[in-house]
Design a protein around this motif. Structure first.
Motif, PDB file in Angstrom:
ATOM      1  N   GLY A 178       9.538   8.766   6.428  1.00 55.59           N
ATOM      2  CA  GLY A 178      10.687   8.563   5.547  1.00 55.59           C
ATOM      3  C   GLY A 178      10.566   7.318   4.704  1.00 55.59           C
ATOM      4  O   GLY A 178       9.522   6.658   4.658  1.00 55.59           O
ATOM      5  N   LEU A 179      11.694   7.008   4.101  1.00 57.08           N
ATOM      6  CA  LEU A 179      11.755   5.912   3.153  1.00 57.08           C
ATOM      7  C   LEU A 179      11.736   4.562   3.886  1.00 57.08           C
ATOM      8  O   LEU A 179      12.358   4.412   4.923  1.00 57.08           O
ATOM      9  CB  LEU A 179      13.086   6.081   2.423  1.00 57.08           C
ATOM     10  N   VAL A 180      11.022   3.579   3.306  1.00 58.00           N
ATOM     11  CA  VAL A 180      10.985   2.246   3.914  1.00 58.00           C
ATOM     12  C   VAL A 180      11.911   1.315   3.138  1.00 58.00           C
ATOM     13  O   VAL A 180      11.833   1.242   1.915  1.00 58.00           O
ATOM     14  CB  VAL A 180       9.547   1.671   3.883  1.00 58.00           C
ATOM     15  N   TYR A 181      12.803   0.650   3.850  1.00 56.50           N
ATOM     16  CA  TYR A 181      13.658  -0.373   3.231  1.00 56.50           C
ATOM     17  C   TYR A 181      12.932  -1.702   3.353  1.00 56.50           C
ATOM     18  O   TYR A 181      13.026  -2.388   4.365  1.00 56.50           O
ATOM     19  CB  TYR A 181      15.023  -0.411   3.929  1.00 56.50           C
ATOM     20  N   LEU A 182      12.209  -2.047   2.312  1.00 59.68           N
ATOM     21  CA  LEU A 182      11.273  -3.164   2.346  1.00 59.68           C
ATOM     22  C   LEU A 182      11.993  -4.507   2.438  1.00 59.68           C
ATOM     23  O   LEU A 182      12.638  -4.941   1.491  1.00 59.68           O
ATOM     24  CB  LEU A 182      10.408  -3.107   1.085  1.00 59.68           C
ATOM     25  N   GLY A 183      11.856  -5.139   3.595  1.00 53.19           N
ATOM     26  CA  GLY A 183      12.424  -6.479   3.759  1.00 53.19           C
ATOM     27  C   GLY A 183      13.859  -6.508   4.250  1.00 53.19           C
ATOM     28  O   GLY A 183      14.409  -7.579   4.472  1.00 53.19           O
ATOM     29  N   ALA A 184      14.471  -5.329   4.409  1.00 55.09           N
ATOM     30  CA  ALA A 184      15.840  -5.337   4.949  1.00 55.09           C
ATOM     31  C   ALA A 184      15.763  -5.671   6.433  1.00 55.09           C
ATOM     32  O   ALA A 184      14.803  -5.309   7.105  1.00 55.09           O
ATOM     33  CB  ALA A 184      16.494  -3.982   4.747  1.00 55.09           C
TER      34      ALA A 184
ATOM     35  N   ARG B 299      -4.019  16.695  -3.199  1.00 54.52           N
ATOM     36  CA  ARG B 299      -2.762  16.031  -2.909  1.00 54.52           C
ATOM     37  C   ARG B 299      -2.963  14.525  -2.733  1.00 54.52           C
ATOM     38  O   ARG B 299      -3.876  14.089  -2.036  1.00 54.52           O
ATOM     39  CB  ARG B 299      -2.176  16.630  -1.628  1.00 54.52           C
ATOM     40  N   VAL B 300      -2.110  13.747  -3.385  1.00 51.42           N
ATOM     41  CA  VAL B 300      -2.135  12.285  -3.223  1.00 51.42           C
ATOM     42  C   VAL B 300      -0.935  11.898  -2.360  1.00 51.42           C
ATOM     43  O   VAL B 300       0.195  12.173  -2.720  1.00 51.42           O
ATOM     44  CB  VAL B 300      -2.046  11.577  -4.600  1.00 51.42           C
ATOM     45  N   PRO B 301      -1.189  11.267  -1.201  1.00 50.29           N
ATOM     46  CA  PRO B 301      -0.046  10.849  -0.369  1.00 50.29           C
ATOM     47  C   PRO B 301       0.786   9.778  -1.093  1.00 50.29           C
ATOM     48  O   PRO B 301       0.228   8.811  -1.609  1.00 50.29           O
ATOM     49  CB  PRO B 301      -0.700  10.263   0.887  1.00 50.29           C
ATOM     50  N   VAL B 302       2.092   9.991  -1.139  1.00 52.78           N
ATOM     51  CA  VAL B 302       2.986   9.043  -1.823  1.00 52.78           C
ATOM     52  C   VAL B 302       4.042   8.547  -0.832  1.00 52.78           C
ATOM     53  O   VAL B 302       4.673   9.345  -0.144  1.00 52.78           O
ATOM     54  CB  VAL B 302       3.696   9.704  -3.023  1.00 52.78           C
ATOM     55  N   VAL B 303       4.195   7.236  -0.766  1.00 54.59           N
ATOM     56  CA  VAL B 303       5.182   6.642   0.127  1.00 54.59           C
ATOM     57  C   VAL B 303       6.248   5.945  -0.712  1.00 54.59           C
ATOM     58  O   VAL B 303       5.924   5.253  -1.676  1.00 54.59           O
ATOM     59  CB  VAL B 303       4.542   5.568   1.043  1.00 54.59           C
ATOM     60  N   GLY B 304       7.500   6.127  -0.323  1.00 55.04           N
ATOM     61  CA  GLY B 304       8.600   5.514  -1.080  1.00 55.04           C
ATOM     62  C   GLY B 304       9.145   4.267  -0.403  1.00 55.04           C
ATOM     63  O   GLY B 304       9.324   4.230   0.815  1.00 55.04           O
ATOM     64  N   TYR B 305       9.374   3.244  -1.201  1.00 53.76           N
ATOM     65  CA  TYR B 305       9.974   1.996  -0.697  1.00 53.76           C
ATOM     66  C   TYR B 305      11.205   1.673  -1.537  1.00 53.76           C
ATOM     67  O   TYR B 305      11.187   1.833  -2.754  1.00 53.76           O
ATOM     68  CB  TYR B 305       8.996   0.825  -0.825  1.00 53.76           C
ATOM     69  N   ILE B 306      12.248   1.225  -0.883  1.00 48.76           N
ATOM     70  CA  ILE B 306      13.399   0.660  -1.586  1.00 48.76           C
ATOM     71  C   ILE B 306      13.328  -0.848  -1.363  1.00 48.76           C
ATOM     72  O   ILE B 306      13.125  -1.295  -0.230  1.00 48.76           O
ATOM     73  CB  ILE B 306      14.732   1.198  -1.012  1.00 48.76           C
TER      74      ILE B 306
ATOM     75  N   ALA C  94      -4.790   5.234   3.886  1.00 51.42           N
ATOM     76  CA  ALA C  94      -6.106   5.587   3.334  1.00 51.42           C
ATOM     77  C   ALA C  94      -7.133   5.722   4.450  1.00 51.42           C
ATOM     78  O   ALA C  94      -8.060   6.532   4.373  1.00 51.42           O
ATOM     79  CB  ALA C  94      -6.542   4.532   2.330  1.00 51.42           C
ATOM     80  N   ALA C  95      -6.953   4.928   5.532  1.00 45.27           N
ATOM     81  CA  ALA C  95      -7.896   4.965   6.655  1.00 45.27           C
ATOM     82  C   ALA C  95      -7.566   6.080   7.645  1.00 45.27           C
ATOM     83  O   ALA C  95      -8.215   6.216   8.675  1.00 45.27           O
ATOM     84  CB  ALA C  95      -7.903   3.617   7.362  1.00 45.27           C
ATOM     85  N   GLY C  96      -6.526   6.828   7.355  1.00 46.07           N
ATOM     86  CA  GLY C  96      -6.233   7.988   8.194  1.00 46.07           C
ATOM     87  C   GLY C  96      -4.970   7.908   9.023  1.00 46.07           C
ATOM     88  O   GLY C  96      -4.606   8.869   9.693  1.00 46.07           O
ATOM     89  N   SER C  97      -4.272   6.764   8.977  1.00 47.11           N
ATOM     90  CA  SER C  97      -3.026   6.670   9.745  1.00 47.11           C
ATOM     91  C   SER C  97      -1.942   7.516   9.083  1.00 47.11           C
ATOM     92  O   SER C  97      -2.016   7.809   7.895  1.00 47.11           O
ATOM     93  CB  SER C  97      -2.526   5.226   9.794  1.00 47.11           C
ATOM     94  N   ALA C  98      -0.945   7.838   9.877  1.00 43.53           N
ATOM     95  CA  ALA C  98       0.180   8.598   9.321  1.00 43.53           C
ATOM     96  C   ALA C  98       0.983   7.691   8.393  1.00 43.53           C
ATOM     97  O   ALA C  98       1.099   6.487   8.629  1.00 43.53           O
ATOM     98  CB  ALA C  98       1.062   9.108  10.448  1.00 43.53           C
ATOM     99  N   ALA C  99       1.529   8.278   7.339  1.00 40.98           N
ATOM    100  CA  ALA C  99       2.395   7.522   6.431  1.00 40.98           C
ATOM    101  C   ALA C  99       3.680   7.178   7.171  1.00 40.98           C
ATOM    102  O   ALA C  99       4.063   7.866   8.113  1.00 40.98           O
ATOM    103  CB  ALA C  99       2.702   8.360   5.201  1.00 40.98           C
ATOM    104  N   PRO C 100       4.366   6.083   6.776  1.00 40.19           N
ATOM    105  CA  PRO C 100       5.644   5.770   7.418  1.00 40.19           C
ATOM    106  C   PRO C 100       6.572   6.984   7.319  1.00 40.19           C
ATOM    107  O   PRO C 100       6.600   7.654   6.288  1.00 40.19           O
ATOM    108  CB  PRO C 100       6.188   4.599   6.584  1.00 40.19           C
TER     109      PRO C 100
ATOM    110  N   ILE D 114       5.103  -7.300  -0.712  1.00 44.65           N
ATOM    111  CA  ILE D 114       4.151  -6.475  -1.474  1.00 44.65           C
ATOM    112  C   ILE D 114       2.851  -6.329  -0.669  1.00 44.65           C
ATOM    113  O   ILE D 114       2.245  -5.255  -0.634  1.00 44.65           O
ATOM    114  CB  ILE D 114       3.847  -7.121  -2.844  1.00 44.65           C
ATOM    115  N   GLU D 115       2.458  -7.427  -0.006  1.00 46.49           N
ATOM    116  CA  GLU D 115       1.246  -7.366   0.832  1.00 46.49           C
ATOM    117  C   GLU D 115       1.418  -6.304   1.916  1.00 46.49           C
ATOM    118  O   GLU D 115       0.492  -5.553   2.229  1.00 46.49           O
ATOM    119  CB  GLU D 115       0.980  -8.730   1.490  1.00 46.49           C
ATOM    120  N   ARG D 116       2.633  -6.261   2.465  1.00 46.77           N
ATOM    121  CA  ARG D 116       2.906  -5.279   3.520  1.00 46.77           C
ATOM    122  C   ARG D 116       2.749  -3.850   2.988  1.00 46.77           C
ATOM    123  O   ARG D 116       2.213  -2.974   3.671  1.00 46.77           O
ATOM    124  CB  ARG D 116       4.338  -5.487   4.039  1.00 46.77           C
ATOM    125  N   VAL D 117       3.169  -3.637   1.757  1.00 48.19           N
ATOM    126  CA  VAL D 117       3.033  -2.318   1.146  1.00 48.19           C
ATOM    127  C   VAL D 117       1.556  -1.951   1.026  1.00 48.19           C
ATOM    128  O   VAL D 117       1.139  -0.849   1.404  1.00 48.19           O
ATOM    129  CB  VAL D 117       3.718  -2.277  -0.245  1.00 48.19           C
TER     130      VAL D 117
END
Lengths: 106, 191, 398
Positions: free
Chosen positions: C388-394, C349-356, C380-386, C369-372
């Motif tokens: 739900g969906l991230v509204y990038l920059g809103a 399984r590859v963890p996938v995170v969605g950004y709008i 990758a270092a083991g933290s939980a993924a955000p 983009i740096e934040r992403v």
């Protein structure tokens, strides 16, 4: 070209012309629609003045004409809409229920 | 290292900033540079404050976003200084070029930028009225820009200007525009 | 390789140039901002006699596509351009064009749909056409918009495909920015696209056909849709063949996805359209600091490159998908759901995170983009993924 659709009911998807094109001109003639009819037109030749108004208004080209005279109805395609009877200026056309042989026998 | 120059234009709609941003970019092509120029589209009414952007680079330009840390800021209307922070994000070794009659020292004080930022002033509107007979300061501003920064070549710009103008105007108009460029090139003062 | 001309021009103007070089018989268009300058420029070509195309001015986008459909059924090579609300108004015709298997090529300036009223870039319009049965290319740059438009025509008209195609470019960012673009000469493009000979032209009086037939209940409607699916699947190979041939001619590489830094990447951003450049720029800087990051750009959106994405993203520690369009009520944007689908069959399984991001033209600042990438490093270092969906920059509460 003559398009043979006699086996269309058993065609698989690849056998249909892409885009639902009909590759043969005028083949709607082969599609018998007369069976939709519940009433059919009957024309009294003695009353008819051969004005051809029925021929003009028929939505299905079902008034057969030869030598500029109405000869008969194309009952393979006439759907029994009754427009010909409605417009006839001398009431020469009467709509008769399917199954009745004579006009006026209701 | 790729050499990237980022220019941010401040103007009022109708002063020709978008056209100038594009023509400077086009001039860069003559020197086989990579380029990008775009307006920040907003309400399209004459006189509204607008921004436009030009990027010029020795390498292909990949980024598609507004310029927040410009190397060069060009202000086509000095009244904007009071309503827009034109110096926002400018690099410490950057240049701010302003169309104004006010001396550079006074403008610098008003802008409040660090000493390392060069402030260049030219009366582009006055020059435009003298030469082109209309207050369209964009063309002389490019002349001043070239003197202050050498970002593109003067002759290449004048050549392109003539080519663009010749589609609608005669030699007289081309000469007037050239004169405006040359005068701004000579008259711009840097502090 | 044929000589090419280098221009400083906008995405719109260079798409108009591609259209002229493709020699369409008919262009029907209703000018809607910001594609306006495509048809404005093309109308100029017609007025100056630089093309013998029949240019039909219509009263709406609905009519524009209807006219294109009629002309294409008649046997003409047909092109047009639209954007945003215009594309939305074409919605029913988009399905008719693909259902009738008409190889119309249309440029779309990707732009937000109202409300609120907004004229700027996002993919809300084009993603709405996702299921309309059009082959769809996405451009990062004006150069790609030019190249995609020419390739799209070859693919659309290919006998194994016969589907309409969209060449999408980002509104304002690509349509109205001056960019450096190489264009080929007219003869080379004409030779590449060839002549279009419709196999069933309505105006062929020697061999008459009927277009637009009825297929109601019990009719083969279902079977025709099956054919469309097969045509779209068939487009996969044709897109690659045409792309390889075009690459040879232009010297510009082409694939349905473009990868950067993926050889040893641990995390990657998947993106479509002009923001791919921003992502690559940031990834390049992060790489210089030793971060193993990559970028995957989707250049062909329909048919969607599932296998290619799975191969590119296999084994990664975290993947971010950037969507410039919403799909309210879905788990993410349209690209997110496709990418997650593409990865479903992988063993690991590859963890996938969605950004709008960037809706209504919101500026795609590099720090976003740096934040992403920072989020991806954390995952990758083991933290939980955000969650739900991230509204990038809103703007959000801290």
């Amino acid at each position: 070209m003559k398009w043979d659709i006699s086996e269309m009911g058993s065609w698989t998807y690849g056998q249909f012309p892409p885009g639902a094109i009909i590759p043969e001109a005028g083949n709607s003639n082969d599609y018998i629609t007369g069976g939709w009819r519940s009433e059919r037109p009957w024309r009294d030749d003695a009353t008819c003045t051969q004005c051809l108004l029925c021929w003009i208004v028929c939505p299905d080209s079902s008034i057969n004409v030869a030598d500029e005279k109405v000869t008969s109805f194309d009952l393979d395609h006439c759907k029994g809409c009754g427009i010909c009877a409605q417009v006839c200026p001398v009431d020469a056309i009467e709509m008769v229920p399917e199954g009745c042989e004579l006009p006026g026998v209701k | 290292m790729p050499q990237l120059t980022e220019i941010r234009w401040h103007a009022r709609a109708g002063q020709g900033a978008v056209t100038a941003a594009k023509v400077v970019a086009e001039t860069a092509l003559a020197a086989d540079q990579y380029l990008q120029a775009m307006p920040e589209y907003g309400p399209e009414r004459m006189g509204a404050p607008i921004k436009a952007f030009t990027r010029i680079s020795s390498d292909p330009i990949e980024i598609h976003c507004n310029i927040e840390n410009p190397d060069i800021v060009i202000v086509l209307d000095d009244s904007l200084i009071d309503i827009v922070d034109v110096a926002e994000g400018v690099h410490d070794d950057g240049v701010i070029l302003i169309n104004t009659c006010t001396p550079p020292a006074e403008v610098r004080a008003k802008l409040g930028v660090s000493d390392s930022v060069r402030v260049a002033c030219v009366d582009a509107s006055g020059i435009a009225l003298d030469t082109i007979k209309r207050d369209i300061p964009n063309t002389p501003m490019v002349g001043a820009l070239i003197k202050a920064t050498s970002v593109v070549d003067l002759e290449a710009f004048k050549g392109l200007l003539a080519k663009n103008l010749s589609k609608k105007f005669g030699q007289e108009m081309i000469d007037a525009n050239w004169a405006s460029v040359d005068r701004a090139f000579e008259e711009v003062t840097v502090a | 390789m044929p000589e090419q001309k280098t221009l400083a021009t906008t995405g719109n103007l260079v798409v108009a140039e591609a259209m002229r070089q493709c020699k369409p018989d008919v262009v029907a268009a209703y000018p809607i901002t910001p594609q306006t300058t495509i048809v404005e420029e093309f109308a100029g070509f017609v007025a100056k006699g630089k093309t013998d195309c029949e240019y039909v001015t219509v009263e709406s986008e609905h009519s524009a596509m209807s006219t294109c459909i009629g002309a294409s059924a008649a046997g003409a090579r047909v092109m047009t351009a639209t954007s945003s609300q215009g594309l939305a108004l074409m919605w029913e015709e988009l399905h008719i064009a693909s259902g009738m298997r008409l190889p119309i090529v249309m440029a779309n300036a990707n732009r937000a749909l109202s409300a609120p009223i907004n004229i700027h870039c996002d993919h809300g319009d084009i993603m709405g056409a996702r299921d309309a049965g059009w082959v769809t290319y996405f451009a990062e740059t004006a150069q790609e918009a030019y190249d995609n438009t020419i390739m799209a025509l070859r693919v659309a008209e290919h006998p194994d495909v016969l589907l309409p195609a969209i060449s999408a470019l980002d509104g304002f960012i690509t349509t109205h920015s001056i960019d450096r673009v190489c264009v080929m000469d007219d003869a080379t493009v004409a030779d590449f696209v060839g002549d279009y000979e419709s196999a069933s032209a309505l105006l062929d009086t020697d061999d008459p056909v009927l277009h637009g037939s009825f297929s109601g209940l019990g009719g083969p409607f279902f079977e025709f849709k099956r054919q469309q699916r097969e045509a779209m699947e068939g487009a996969r190979a044709v897109i690659k063949e045409v792309g390889a041939e075009y690459s040879e001619l232009s010297g510009r590489p082409f694939d349905v996805i473009e990868t950067w830094g993926m050889e040893d990447a641990e995390t990657a951003v998947v993106v479509i359209g002009s923001t791919a450049g921003n992502a690559r720029h940031v990834a390049r800087e992060l790489r210089a600091n030793g971060r193993k990051v990559g970028v995957v750009k989707v250049r062909v959106w329909r048919p969607f490159p599932y296998a290619e994405l799975a191969a590119a993203l296999k084994g990664l520690k975290a993947v971010a998908v950037l969507d410039r369009a919403e799909s309210f009520g879905a788990e993410g944007g349209p690209l997110f759901t496709e990418v997650r689908g593409a990865l479903y069959d992988l063993e690991t399984r590859v963890p996938v995170v969605g950004y709008i991001y960037g809706l209504g033209g919101a500026d795609v600042r590099l720090e976003l983009i740096e934040r992403v990438y920072d989020d991806l490093s954390d995952i990758a270092a083991g933290s939980a993924a955000p969650a739900g969906l991230v509204y990038l920059g809103a703007r959000e509460e801290a």
